[in-house]
Design an enzyme around this catalytic site. Structure first.
Site, PDB file in Angstrom:
ATOM      1  N   ASP A  59     -59.428   4.594  29.055  1.00 12.35           N
ATOM      2  CA  ASP A  59     -60.225   3.149  28.818  1.00 12.35           C
ATOM      3  C   ASP A  59     -60.755   2.821  30.490  1.00 12.35           C
ATOM      4  O   ASP A  59     -60.827   3.921  31.575  1.00 12.35           O
ATOM      5  CB  ASP A  59     -58.842   2.638  28.992  1.00 12.35           C
ATOM      6  CG  ASP A  59     -58.563   2.584  27.395  1.00 12.35           C
ATOM      7  OD1 ASP A  59     -59.121   3.555  26.254  1.00 12.35           O
ATOM      8  OD2 ASP A  59     -57.301   1.960  26.900  1.00 12.35           O
ATOM      9  N   HIS A 110     -64.148  -1.614  24.930  1.00 15.11           N
ATOM     10  CA  HIS A 110     -62.859  -2.307  25.391  1.00 15.11           C
ATOM     11  C   HIS A 110     -63.208  -3.905  25.679  1.00 15.11           C
ATOM     12  O   HIS A 110     -62.885  -3.730  26.960  1.00 15.11           O
ATOM     13  CB  HIS A 110     -62.424  -1.089  26.637  1.00 15.11           C
ATOM     14  CG  HIS A 110     -61.152  -1.259  26.727  1.00 15.11           C
ATOM     15  ND1 HIS A 110     -60.098  -1.789  26.066  1.00 15.11           N
ATOM     16  CD2 HIS A 110     -60.948  -1.129  28.200  1.00 15.11           C
ATOM     17  CE1 HIS A 110     -58.951  -1.301  26.696  1.00 15.11           C
ATOM     18  NE2 HIS A 110     -59.040  -1.329  27.549  1.00 15.11           N
ATOM     19  N   HIS A 207     -57.023   6.186  31.369  1.00 16.67           N
ATOM     20  CA  HIS A 207     -57.175   5.674  32.060  1.00 16.67           C
ATOM     21  C   HIS A 207     -59.495   6.196  32.683  1.00 16.67           C
ATOM     22  O   HIS A 207     -58.222   6.944  33.671  1.00 16.67           O
ATOM     23  CB  HIS A 207     -56.999   4.555  32.564  1.00 16.67           C
ATOM     24  CG  HIS A 207     -56.188   3.873  32.283  1.00 16.67           C
ATOM     25  ND1 HIS A 207     -54.348   3.994  31.183  1.00 16.67           N
ATOM     26  CD2 HIS A 207     -56.623   2.533  31.520  1.00 16.67           C
ATOM     27  CE1 HIS A 207     -54.318   2.869  31.044  1.00 16.67           C
ATOM     28  NE2 HIS A 207     -55.305   2.357  31.091  1.00 16.67           N
TER      29      HIS A 207
END
Ligand SMILES: [Zn+2]
Length: 255
Positions: A59, A110, A207
């Site tokens: 992410d 996202h 991430h």
């Protein structure tokens, strides 16, 4: 049946009746939690499958420095993964995003500004964020994405409905696979979290942008060879859904 057993059986039957009528009591509010949405195929935490596969997800990118480092490690282990990208970063770094796609990874939504939606979530604000990001994804890959991960994992009925109506399946992560790498807990803590808990069908949360210096790339150097040794194949979330025993409606997918 002896009398004792008859009484026990009658008591059990009465209890069962009481229990089932309590469950079916009119006016009982329906709890719309993970189990409700998962059963309906409207949201995903992990995917039951008989295949020896695992989906690594990243992410908050793309980022010219960190995403690039992660792509290099993934390529060495032939790992195909899913990147839940932030729209405004896609606009800023389209070349990094193009590389994500050209190396066989999945690009997913996202939101545009990484909005932590507060409940009740505004359907129109959410839709605007998703559309702006989809515009960038289409510019980069030539097609819409299929998946959406809400920042912070926040969701409610509006979010689930709006996203599904747009052809974007909301995806969270396996509860036992939250590496918390954004908090930099240490390379070995990140690696151990994944390796201790790895099961087929897991969705692992990482991430590809962490404020400060990321430990994710170093953790991947430990995680990837070990999972490969255990026979795992690394797949995108859409591929994982395709290997599911459950039926999901996914834009452009067979299942
Ligand atoms: Zn995020």
């Amino acid at each position: 049946m002896n009398p004792g057993c008859k009484i026990a059986a009658a008591t059990l039957a009465a209890l069962l009746l009481l229990h089932s009528s309590a469950l079916a009591a009119p006016g009982t509010p329906l709890v719309k939690n993970r189990y409700y949405y998962e059963k309906r195929g409207e949201m995903i935490w992990e995917v039951p499958t008989n295949e020896h596969v695992i989906a690594l997800t990243f992410d908050d990118g793309p980022d010219p420095a960190e995403t690039q480092q992660i792509l290099n490690v993934l390529q060495r282990y032939d790992a195909k993964c899913t990147f839940f990208a932030i729209g405004k970063k896609l606009a800023a770094y389209p070349e990094v995003a193009k590389q994500i796609v050209s190396e066989g990874h999945e690009l997913a939504n996202h939101t545009y500004n990484h909005v932590y939606f507060k409940r009740p979530i505004s359907g129109s604000a959410l839709q605007h964020e998703l559309e702006l990001t989809e515009n960038e994804i289409v510019k980069i890959s030539g097609k819409h994405s299929r998946l959406f991960r809400p920042p912070g994992g926040m969701y409610d009925e509006t979010l689930v409905t709006v996203a599904n109506n747009m052809g974007l399946k909301p995806v969270l992560w396996s509860w036992h696979q939250d590496t918390k790498d954004w908090n930099r807990p240490g390379v070995y803590n990140i690696a151990n979290k994944v390796l201790r808990n790895a099961h087929s069908g897991d969705i692992v949360l990482f991430h590809d942008y962490v404020h400060g210096s990321s430990q994710t790339k170093q953790a991947l150097e430990i995680i990837l060879p070990e999972l490969k040794k255990r026979g795992f194949r690394f797949v995108t979330v859409s591929e994982l859904i395709g290997l599911s025993s459950m039926a999901f409606e996914l834009r452009g997918a067979v299942k």
